[in-house]
Scaffold this active site. Sequence first.
Site, PDB file in Angstrom:
ATOM      1  N   CYS A  92       0.831  -1.203   0.000  1.00 53.16           N
ATOM      2  CA  CYS A  92       0.000   0.000   0.000  1.00 53.16           C
ATOM      3  C   CYS A  92       0.870   1.260   0.000  1.00 53.16           C
ATOM      4  O   CYS A  92       1.503   1.572  -0.995  1.00 53.16           O
ATOM      5  CB  CYS A  92      -0.982  -0.045   1.168  1.00 53.16           C
ATOM      6  SG  CYS A  92      -2.319   1.155   1.024  1.00 53.16           S
ATOM      7  N   HIS A  96      -3.525  -5.686   1.227  1.00 53.14           N
ATOM      8  CA  HIS A  96      -2.773  -5.832   2.483  1.00 53.14           C
ATOM      9  C   HIS A  96      -2.678  -7.296   2.918  1.00 53.14           C
ATOM     10  O   HIS A  96      -3.534  -7.756   3.673  1.00 53.14           O
ATOM     11  CB  HIS A  96      -3.472  -5.045   3.591  1.00 53.14           C
ATOM     12  CG  HIS A  96      -3.304  -3.565   3.467  1.00 53.14           C
ATOM     13  ND1 HIS A  96      -2.322  -2.864   4.127  1.00 53.14           N
ATOM     14  CD2 HIS A  96      -3.982  -2.653   2.742  1.00 53.14           C
ATOM     15  CE1 HIS A  96      -2.407  -1.578   3.830  1.00 53.14           C
ATOM     16  NE2 HIS A  96      -3.406  -1.417   2.988  1.00 53.14           N
ATOM     17  N   GLU A 131      -0.858  -8.532   5.114  1.00 61.73           N
ATOM     18  CA  GLU A 131      -0.672  -8.634   6.571  1.00 61.73           C
ATOM     19  C   GLU A 131      -1.992  -8.586   7.329  1.00 61.73           C
ATOM     20  O   GLU A 131      -2.035  -8.902   8.511  1.00 61.73           O
ATOM     21  CB  GLU A 131       0.280  -7.518   7.065  1.00 61.73           C
ATOM     22  CG  GLU A 131      -0.349  -6.143   7.250  1.00 61.73           C
ATOM     23  CD  GLU A 131      -0.540  -5.360   5.962  1.00 61.73           C
ATOM     24  OE1 GLU A 131      -0.528  -5.967   4.871  1.00 61.73           O
ATOM     25  OE2 GLU A 131      -0.730  -4.127   6.030  1.00 61.73           O
TER      26      GLU A 131
END
Lengths: 88, 216
Positions: free
Chosen positions: B84, B184, B186
């Site tokens: 990002c 994302h 994560e």
Amino acid sequence: MRARVLVRPKQGILDPQGQAVQRALPALGFEGVGDVRIGRLIELEVADPAQLPAMCERLLVNPLIEDYEIVEAAGAPASPLNGGAIGG
Amino acid sequence: MKFGIVRFPGSCDDVDALEAARRVCDAELLWHQDRDLKGADAVIIPGGFSYGDYLRCGAIARFAPVMDAVAEFASDGGLVLGICNGFQVLCEAGLLPGALLPNTSLRFVFRQVRLELADPDTPFTRVCPATLSIPVKHTTGRYYSPDPVHVLLRYAPGENPNGSQDDIAGVCNEQGNVFGLMPHPEHAVDPLTGSTDGLTIFESIRAHVGDRALIH
């Protein structure tokens, strides 16, 4: 000197902000508006104007997506005082 | 192996990236003023709003002292993952081709998206499934490049959240060791949040670095 750097989206880069404004103006009764492009105005005091292009290329502008134009801002810093009509 | 996760002022996904990386191996935070990578075997530039994202997203962060070390690490072949805002930083730094523009909707988008793996044969994707479900959350995610690029991830048909060129969600550099993506991974590492597909990117990196360690 006091300089102005005008930054615009490059031709061919879609500018959704410009499109939104272009759609909004006719809604207010302003006809005949086309090709609205929204960029950025950077004003700065510089001791050595010859460094301005390098400042643009390295930080102020992303040359991949933006064009720029360097303009000398004559006299005092731009403000409504020397700008004629003052909006509400 | 150890991941190093860069923390800029304004980073906000650094801790999630740290926790995700720790699910597969060791990981440590790196401060933006650090001049070395503390022995990290792979580097993550996380999401957030580095230096307030003033001027353009990622434009200021690339001048942080730690970015010199990241650029040197990348030129030596080290693996760098930008997520990002990290993707934006890597593009601004010239470590990845292209640029990220405002979403065509001019809106912040935050939703789970389906992604298609465009290249399974890279250090970042070798154990990834053919399709992944990972969230996006951004306002400036419309990828643009005037030149052909090496695409690793695409938004599945109908899923493009930002008007990105050719549905591009993630690209790597020519050498194949720097990878940036808007989604994302994560945030997709635990069944609690709906998907663990993001973990496969961290696992791919671990597998690649592990193999390399065996060779040397």
